[in-house]
Design a protein around this motif. Structure first.
Motif, PDB file in Angstrom:
ATOM      1  N   GLN A 114      -0.773  -8.524  -6.587  1.00 40.09           N
ATOM      2  CA  GLN A 114       0.326  -7.981  -5.785  1.00 40.09           C
ATOM      3  C   GLN A 114       1.666  -8.500  -6.266  1.00 40.09           C
ATOM      4  O   GLN A 114       2.657  -7.755  -6.328  1.00 40.09           O
ATOM      5  N   GLN A 115       1.732  -9.759  -6.647  1.00 40.08           N
ATOM      6  CA  GLN A 115       2.976 -10.334  -7.149  1.00 40.08           C
ATOM      7  C   GLN A 115       3.415  -9.655  -8.440  1.00 40.08           C
ATOM      8  O   GLN A 115       4.606  -9.375  -8.645  1.00 40.08           O
ATOM      9  N   ILE A 116       2.459  -9.363  -9.309  1.00 42.74           N
ATOM     10  CA  ILE A 116       2.775  -8.655 -10.561  1.00 42.74           C
ATOM     11  C   ILE A 116       3.306  -7.266 -10.245  1.00 42.74           C
ATOM     12  O   ILE A 116       4.336  -6.838 -10.801  1.00 42.74           O
ATOM     13  N   GLU A 117       2.625  -6.554  -9.381  1.00 40.17           N
ATOM     14  CA  GLU A 117       3.043  -5.189  -9.051  1.00 40.17           C
ATOM     15  C   GLU A 117       4.399  -5.168  -8.350  1.00 40.17           C
ATOM     16  O   GLU A 117       5.231  -4.290  -8.612  1.00 40.17           O
ATOM     17  N   ASN A 118       4.640  -6.145  -7.516  1.00 38.85           N
ATOM     18  CA  ASN A 118       5.917  -6.214  -6.797  1.00 38.85           C
ATOM     19  C   ASN A 118       7.083  -6.454  -7.742  1.00 38.85           C
ATOM     20  O   ASN A 118       8.198  -5.966  -7.487  1.00 38.85           O
ATOM     21  N   CYS A 119       6.840  -7.225  -8.796  1.00 48.39           N
ATOM     22  CA  CYS A 119       7.959  -7.540  -9.704  1.00 48.39           C
ATOM     23  C   CYS A 119       8.397  -6.313 -10.510  1.00 48.39           C
ATOM     24  O   CYS A 119       9.450  -6.332 -11.143  1.00 48.39           O
ATOM     25  N   LEU A 120       7.582  -5.266 -10.493  1.00 39.60           N
ATOM     26  CA  LEU A 120       7.900  -4.081 -11.266  1.00 39.60           C
ATOM     27  C   LEU A 120       8.310  -2.884 -10.406  1.00 39.60           C
ATOM     28  O   LEU A 120       8.484  -1.790 -10.895  1.00 39.60           O
ATOM     29  N   THR A 121       8.435  -3.123  -9.094  1.00 33.54           N
ATOM     30  CA  THR A 121       8.842  -2.028  -8.201  1.00 33.54           C
ATOM     31  C   THR A 121      10.319  -2.133  -7.859  1.00 33.54           C
ATOM     32  O   THR A 121      10.929  -3.186  -7.992  1.00 33.54           O
TER      33      THR A 121
END
Length: 326
Positions: free
Chosen positions: A319-326
């Motif tokens: 989730q942290q990875i995905e959040n950094c790209l949104t």
């Protein structure tokens, strides 16, 4: 090397050596280094190799043939593909069989374990988002797929030339989902899996191609998944080692590299290379049997093998990875 459940073969190495790098499609490498990379992959426990005639005009397949050189391959599995396009039904078997015959000759094999449709699936009369004659000829309509391609795959199975068949998981989202829900289900599907949710330059069929939708359907239908584009053509690595003028790449891949800057920052914060973290991300997604590597040398292979040996990412890390790209 870890091994995962994969219905066509029962078990498969969680990393697959793909053909783009060893086919010398991108970046600098040599035939000699490509052969050594195949040998190193086997030494590391990789037992699945994914190639295609398009990778270096058969070069990736020839590299497999040179690497094996008559040695025992009983414990190894091989996938190749055919870009069929849309042909009259009466011509489909011959096109698939001719392509497969050349591939088997190149690899010096009597059969392949998995034969994939390398075309992008579309509904009949669908217009490609980024249209040109070459791309249009690479797309396969659902009527061609259902009425002729599937029967041709089944004939090749009966003839002992292939064990299983599948699809590439690219094209028009609605068409792919119809193929997944058909009565004759693919034995495996290649799914684009990366935190950018991008297919880059190869996402030319739909303006808003949505890879997670294909992944979700495969998960729900329990269709074996092979992950592709884990580093999205280099966009999720430390630097792009290819040119936008190389075949199969365009500005969208370089735009993705720019978008991925927060991901690279996060990888540094976590003490890991971006490529390593991107491969761990793909390996951590539910249902993925194996991640197909696009490496072109032993150094890149080693980095991926070391990433595979690390723990899977937790849900919160994903989730942290995905959040950094949104």
């Amino acid at each position: 090397m870890n091994y995962r459940d994969f219905k066509p073969y029962l078990k498969i190495s969680s990393l697959t050596l793909g053909g783009g790098g060893i086919g010398q499609v991108w970046g600098e490498t040599t035939s000699e280094e490509a052969v050594k990379t195949v040998h190193a992959a086997i030494d590391h426990g990789i037992n699945h190799f994914d190639v295609a005639p398009m990778y270096g005009k058969g070069e990736a397949e020839r590299i497999i043939g040179k690497s094996l050189n008559g040695s025992d391959a009983d414990d190894l599995f091989f996938t190749t593909k055919c870009q069929l396009g849309t042909l009259p039904d009466t011509e489909v078997y011959d096109k698939l069989n001719d392509s497969l015959t050349r591939s088997l000759d190149n690899m010096k094999l009597e059969k392949v374990n998995l034969f994939l449709l390398h075309s992008q699936l579309i509904e009949d009369n669908y217009k490609l988002y980024k249209f040109d004659e070459m791309r249009a000829k690479s797309a396969t309509t659902l009527s061609c797929f259902f009425n002729a391609a599937i029967p041709a795959f089944e004939r090749l199975q009966k003839e002992g030339k292939i064990d299983h068949w599948g699809i590439g998981g690219l094209g028009q989202e609605e068409a792919i989902i119809q193929a997944l829900k058909h009565s004759q289900v693919p034995s495996a599907v290649q799914c684009v899996i990366n935190p950018l949710n991008s297919a880059g330059a190869i996402g030319y069929v739909s303006e808003a191609f949505n890879p997670p939708a294909i992944l979700y359907e495969c998960q729900q239908l329990d269709i074996p998944i092979l992950a592709i584009r884990a580093v999205q053509a280099g966009a999720l690595t430390s630097s792009m080692d290819r040119s936008p003028h190389e075949s199969g790449f365009d500005k969208s891949d370089f735009d993705d590299f720019d978008k991925a800057e927060p991901f690279r920052d996060l990888a540094i914060e976590w003490g890991e290379s971006p490529a390593s973290l991107a491969h761990r991300y793909a390996l951590s997604i539910k249902g993925v049997a194996s991640v197909i590597l696009g490496v072109k040398n032993r150094t890149e292979l080693k980095e991926c093998v070391e990433a595979e040996a690390k723990d899977l990412l937790s849900d919160s890390e994903i989730q942290q990875i995905e959040n950094c790209l949104t």
